[in-house]
Design a protein around this motif. Structure first.
Motif, PDB file in Angstrom:
ATOM      1  N   GLU A 317       0.826  -1.202   0.000  1.00  0.00           N
ATOM      2  CA  GLU A 317       0.000   0.000   0.000  1.00  0.00           C
ATOM      3  C   GLU A 317       0.868   1.262   0.000  1.00  0.00           C
ATOM      4  OE1 GLU A 317      -3.282   2.302   2.868  1.00  0.00           O
ATOM      5  OE2 GLU A 317      -2.334   0.424   3.526  1.00  0.00           O
ATOM      6  N   LEU A 318       1.882   1.300   0.870  1.00  0.00           N
ATOM      7  CA  LEU A 318       2.782   2.453   0.912  1.00  0.00           C
ATOM      8  C   LEU A 318       3.542   2.601  -0.405  1.00  0.00           C
ATOM      9  CD1 LEU A 318       4.298   2.201   4.519  1.00  0.00           C
ATOM     10  CD2 LEU A 318       2.413   3.640   3.736  1.00  0.00           C
ATOM     11  N   ALA A 319       3.957   1.477  -0.980  1.00  0.00           N
ATOM     12  CA  ALA A 319       4.682   1.518  -2.254  1.00  0.00           C
ATOM     13  C   ALA A 319       3.792   2.077  -3.361  1.00  0.00           C
ATOM     14  CB  ALA A 319       5.169   0.116  -2.617  1.00  0.00           C
ATOM     15  N   ARG A 320       2.541   1.672  -3.382  1.00  0.00           N
ATOM     16  CA  ARG A 320       1.608   2.192  -4.391  1.00  0.00           C
ATOM     17  C   ARG A 320       1.446   3.709  -4.238  1.00  0.00           C
ATOM     18  NH1 ARG A 320      -1.988  -1.031  -3.294  1.00  0.00           N
ATOM     19  NH2 ARG A 320      -3.251   0.216  -1.860  1.00  0.00           N
ATOM     20  N   ASN A 321       1.333   4.165  -3.000  1.00  0.00           N
ATOM     21  CA  ASN A 321       1.207   5.606  -2.745  1.00  0.00           C
ATOM     22  C   ASN A 321       2.475   6.360  -3.144  1.00  0.00           C
ATOM     23  OD1 ASN A 321      -1.346   5.132  -1.715  1.00  0.00           O
ATOM     24  ND2 ASN A 321      -0.648   5.036   0.414  1.00  0.00           N
ATOM     25  N   ALA A 322       3.630   5.728  -2.922  1.00  0.00           N
ATOM     26  CA  ALA A 322       4.897   6.349  -3.330  1.00  0.00           C
ATOM     27  C   ALA A 322       4.942   6.524  -4.841  1.00  0.00           C
ATOM     28  CB  ALA A 322       6.074   5.515  -2.844  1.00  0.00           C
ATOM     29  N   ARG A 323       4.549   5.505  -5.568  1.00  0.00           N
ATOM     30  CA  ARG A 323       4.564   5.586  -7.038  1.00  0.00           C
ATOM     31  C   ARG A 323       3.635   6.690  -7.528  1.00  0.00           C
ATOM     32  NH1 ARG A 323       4.649  -0.076  -6.424  1.00  0.00           N
ATOM     33  NH2 ARG A 323       2.412  -0.244  -6.870  1.00  0.00           N
ATOM     34  N   GLU A 324       2.486   6.831  -6.894  1.00  0.00           N
ATOM     35  CA  GLU A 324       1.549   7.877  -7.300  1.00  0.00           C
ATOM     36  C   GLU A 324       2.127   9.262  -7.024  1.00  0.00           C
ATOM     37  OE1 GLU A 324      -2.040   7.006  -5.232  1.00  0.00           O
ATOM     38  OE2 GLU A 324      -2.569   5.294  -6.514  1.00  0.00           O
ATOM     39  N   HIS A 325       2.804   9.398  -5.886  1.00  0.00           N
ATOM     40  CA  HIS A 325       3.372  10.700  -5.536  1.00  0.00           C
ATOM     41  C   HIS A 325       4.568  11.051  -6.422  1.00  0.00           C
ATOM     42  CE1 HIS A 325       4.292  14.119  -2.897  1.00  0.00           C
ATOM     43  NE2 HIS A 325       5.559  13.780  -3.024  1.00  0.00           N
ATOM     44  N   ALA A 326       5.282  10.038  -6.882  1.00  0.00           N
ATOM     45  CA  ALA A 326       6.510  10.278  -7.653  1.00  0.00           C
ATOM     46  C   ALA A 326       6.250  11.162  -8.861  1.00  0.00           C
ATOM     47  CB  ALA A 326       7.121   8.948  -8.090  1.00  0.00           C
TER      48      ALA A 326
END
Length: 348
Positions: A317-326
């Motif tokens: 979940e955190l990784a998915r959010n990181a990709r979106e923020h990138a």
């Protein structure tokens, strides 16, 4: 376009976030058509000898009359005010983080650096900082007027999502082995998680502080973690990219960051992050992609890491959010444009 000089102490090729920022800034400004003269100052900063101060004065004084000069904060904060005022040219400071906030200083050193940097910054027509957090700190504690502060956050290049290692999960920490990075706190936290399956790579120069490196190696050995925690030393940029690609979780126990370029690099790679709530880190990281803990608190760090190691769904979940923020991270051309505009203003 008119040019400027950029005075930087020591070896600009060193693998640190500050030097990385300086290198990329020069490259982007030149790519944009701005002439940049790199002025190499001696490497004794922030504690230069009288001879190194004299050499710095000579190199800065030899620049063309009236040319604006940007001075990296590692030197700017330690140069005598009399030297700076005697240059009789537009001066801008680039502050990565205040010198007195480096860990491992004694009180005399800390007070001396704070006084020296305060006096030096008072002579700068513009003070360029790498985060809003540092801007607030300089305004509050160093008397830098808000209208002289310019925030130029580091750019971040687009990166492919990290593929990870998975079994066991690999943790990645990036930063030189110096007291401020607090790698010993990370080792203490990992020792409390020895029953879980994980490996950890600490990537960064191990020759900056020999005593700190010896202590860290002894700490790892004392906990019997020599086969699970690897100190890689300084590595090339392609090798660092491979380390990010192989990581499953990024961790930073740093006691203070003026920005934290490795943190946004982790976000660009779509990595979940566990970090200390110190300096600019809360401003740098998107809340949905990280877990923040108090600095210098191994138990809190172990708790956060343990939760993510036990809960792969939460990591995803955190990784998915990181990709979106990138996708929203600023690029280096934006950073360079901000700095060039500030230098253009003070040169008028």
């Amino acid at each position: 376009m008119s040019g400027f000089a950029f005075a930087i102490p020591g070896d600009i090729e060193l693998a640190t976030g500050g030097y990385g920022y300086d290198r990329r800034l020069i490259a982007e400004c030149r790519r944009a058509g701005r002439a940049v003269t790199h002025v190499a100052l001696p490497d004794g900063f922030p504690f230069p000898s009288p001879e190194e101060i004299a050499a710095s004065a000579a190199r800065l004084g030899a620049l063309p009359a009236g040319q604006a000069v940007l001075i990296d904060g590692l030197a700017m904060g330690a140069l005598p005010a009399a030297l700076l005022s005697g240059l009789r040219r537009p001066i801008a400071a680039l502050v990565h983080h205040p010198l007195a906030l480096e860990a491992g200083l004694d009180e005399r050193q800390r007070a001396g650096l704070a006084a020296s940097e305060r006096a030096a910054l008072a002579l700068a027509a513009a003070v360029i900082v790498t985060s809003p957090s540092t801007a607030r700190l300089l305004e509050r504690d160093y008397g830098v007027a808000r209208d002289r502060l310019v925030v130029a956050v580091p750019g971040t290049d687009p990166r492919p999502p990290a593929r990870g290692t998975g079994a066991p999960p690999r943790l990645l920490a990036v930063g030189a082995v110096i007291p401020r990075k607090a790698h010993g706190v990370l080792v203490e936290a990992l020792a409390a998680l020895s029953a879980l399956d994980w490996s950890c790579r600490i990537v960064g120069a191990s020759d900056r502080d020999g005593e700190e490196t010896r202590r860290l190696r002894q700490h790892i050995a004392a906990h019997g973690l020599g086969d699970r925690i690897m100190l890689t030393g300084a590595i090339s940029e392609p090798a660092l990219a491979r380390e990010f690609d192989a990581a499953d979780l990024f961790v930073s126990a740093s006691l203070f960051e003026g920005y934290g370029m490795a943190l946004t690099e982790a976000i660009a790679h779509g990595l979940p992050v566990v970090a200390s709530r110190a300096g600019a880190i809360p401003d740098t990281l998107p809340p949905a992609a990280c877990v923040l803990v108090p600095p210098n608190d191994p138990a809190a760090l172990a708790g956060a890491l343990g939760t993510l190691l036990r809960e792969p769904a939460r990591r995803r979940e955190l990784a998915r959010n990181a990709r979106e923020h990138a996708a929203s991270l600023p690029g280096w051309p934006e950073t360079a444009a901000t700095v060039m505009n500030a230098l253009r203003e003070i040169a008028r």
